[in-house]
Design a protein around this motif. Sequence first.
Motif, PDB file in Angstrom:
ATOM      1  N   GLY A 173      34.378  45.704  34.476  1.00  0.00           N
ATOM      2  CA  GLY A 173      34.122  44.834  33.337  1.00  0.00           C
ATOM      3  C   GLY A 173      34.485  43.382  33.553  1.00  0.00           C
ATOM      4  N   GLY A 174      34.976  43.046  34.734  1.00  0.00           N
ATOM      5  CA  GLY A 174      35.382  41.673  34.996  1.00  0.00           C
ATOM      6  C   GLY A 174      34.372  40.869  35.796  1.00  0.00           C
ATOM      7  N   GLY A 175      33.199  41.434  36.072  1.00  0.00           N
ATOM      8  CA  GLY A 175      32.175  40.715  36.814  1.00  0.00           C
ATOM      9  C   GLY A 175      32.310  40.806  38.315  1.00  0.00           C
ATOM     10  N   VAL A 176      33.223  41.646  38.815  1.00  0.00           N
ATOM     11  CA  VAL A 176      33.439  41.743  40.262  1.00  0.00           C
ATOM     12  C   VAL A 176      32.177  42.281  40.945  1.00  0.00           C
ATOM     13  N   GLY A 177      31.636  43.377  40.435  1.00  0.00           N
ATOM     14  CA  GLY A 177      30.441  43.944  41.051  1.00  0.00           C
ATOM     15  C   GLY A 177      29.269  42.994  41.009  1.00  0.00           C
ATOM     16  N   THR A 178      29.119  42.286  39.893  1.00  0.00           N
ATOM     17  CA  THR A 178      28.021  41.333  39.753  1.00  0.00           C
ATOM     18  C   THR A 178      28.129  40.217  40.783  1.00  0.00           C
TER      19      THR A 178
ATOM     20  N   MET B 179      37.477  33.721  40.389  1.00  0.00           N
ATOM     21  CA  MET B 179      37.146  34.713  41.422  1.00  0.00           C
ATOM     22  C   MET B 179      36.217  34.092  42.458  1.00  0.00           C
ATOM     23  N   ALA B 180      36.447  34.445  43.715  1.00  0.00           N
ATOM     24  CA  ALA B 180      35.604  33.968  44.807  1.00  0.00           C
ATOM     25  C   ALA B 180      35.227  35.153  45.688  1.00  0.00           C
ATOM     26  N   VAL B 181      34.143  34.983  46.453  1.00  0.00           N
ATOM     27  CA  VAL B 181      33.706  36.020  47.382  1.00  0.00           C
ATOM     28  C   VAL B 181      33.657  35.418  48.770  1.00  0.00           C
ATOM     29  N   ARG B 182      34.251  36.112  49.727  1.00  0.00           N
ATOM     30  CA  ARG B 182      34.255  35.642  51.112  1.00  0.00           C
ATOM     31  C   ARG B 182      33.884  36.775  52.041  1.00  0.00           C
TER      32      ARG B 182
END
Length: 331
Positions: free
Chosen positions: A75-80, A1-4
């Motif tokens: 539960g997949g860490g997206v919010g974190t 997962m990446a954040v852009r």
Amino acid sequence: MAVRAAGDGDRAWMRDLLTRRWGESRIVVGGRARDAAALPALVAVGDDGRPVGLLTYDPGPAGLEIVSLDALERGGGVGTELLAAARRVAAGLGLRRVWLVTTNDNVDALRFYQRRGLRITAVHPGAVDRGRLVKPGIPAHGEHAIAIHDEIELAVTGAPASIRPGALHDIPAVLALLDAATSWLVARGRTGQWGTEPHSTNPRRLASLAAWVPQGHLHIAELDGHPVGALAAGAAPDYVPAAPGPELYVNLLVTSRAHAGLSLGAALLDHARSLAVLRGLPLLRVDCYAGGDRALVGWYERQGLTATTPFTVTLPGGGAWPGQVLEQRLA
């Protein structure tokens, strides 16, 4: 997962997601409506390249406000990951504080944010009820069938101020903080609190500071080695009614206007509470200006103190200064 960072090509997807999650892309916080789909945003992208989360934010004087956060998969860490990325964006913008508002029914969000270092900084009773005047579609009940009435503010500060005992050499810096605060008040027409004259030319103010230092009453908040706030806590002044028992009294609380939004005042009040508890004093009291719109009284009430006794001080040149005593019982 990446954040852009979100781009123009994401706007239609953002609007659709926000409408599905929030009823529309317009979000109301503190009675203020904003189109979250038009705000700066971060997009979490899964390994397959598809968006799996969205965070919209709004930088301002109070810090970087998270307006919305949606994870398509729990539960997949997206919010974190999105929250961590928002804190990096805030740091890059020179903003130390990241904050947000949620509603009283959202117990899952309260758990999520507090486990990631955010703390409750304010509760605004009835704010959602007032928000329905702007956005009638806000539901009456939310998670766990809880009636939605109130907004709860949470925040985290990237680099909290350190607080140390004050020394005589700190007096010029404290006077400068007081002078800057007075100028800020005067510029807004709020001359009733501290008048218009600088504190640095007031012999009584200088004498008070000089007396507080050897008594151990003065405390300094620092950021990067620079004073950004001051607290004086000791005995109550003569002009307020005596307490029924032992107490610690806040005689001075001032913070840097250039660092507004970093919760420096709240941190100094927390320090006063700690001092009281360590000394076995069960009561913390303070007084403040109670004129005008009573904004300062309201601020202390949001910090957990309760208004008790109003009083009036007769000024040397005539006229009256309205004051309010507030208190908090400590364990």
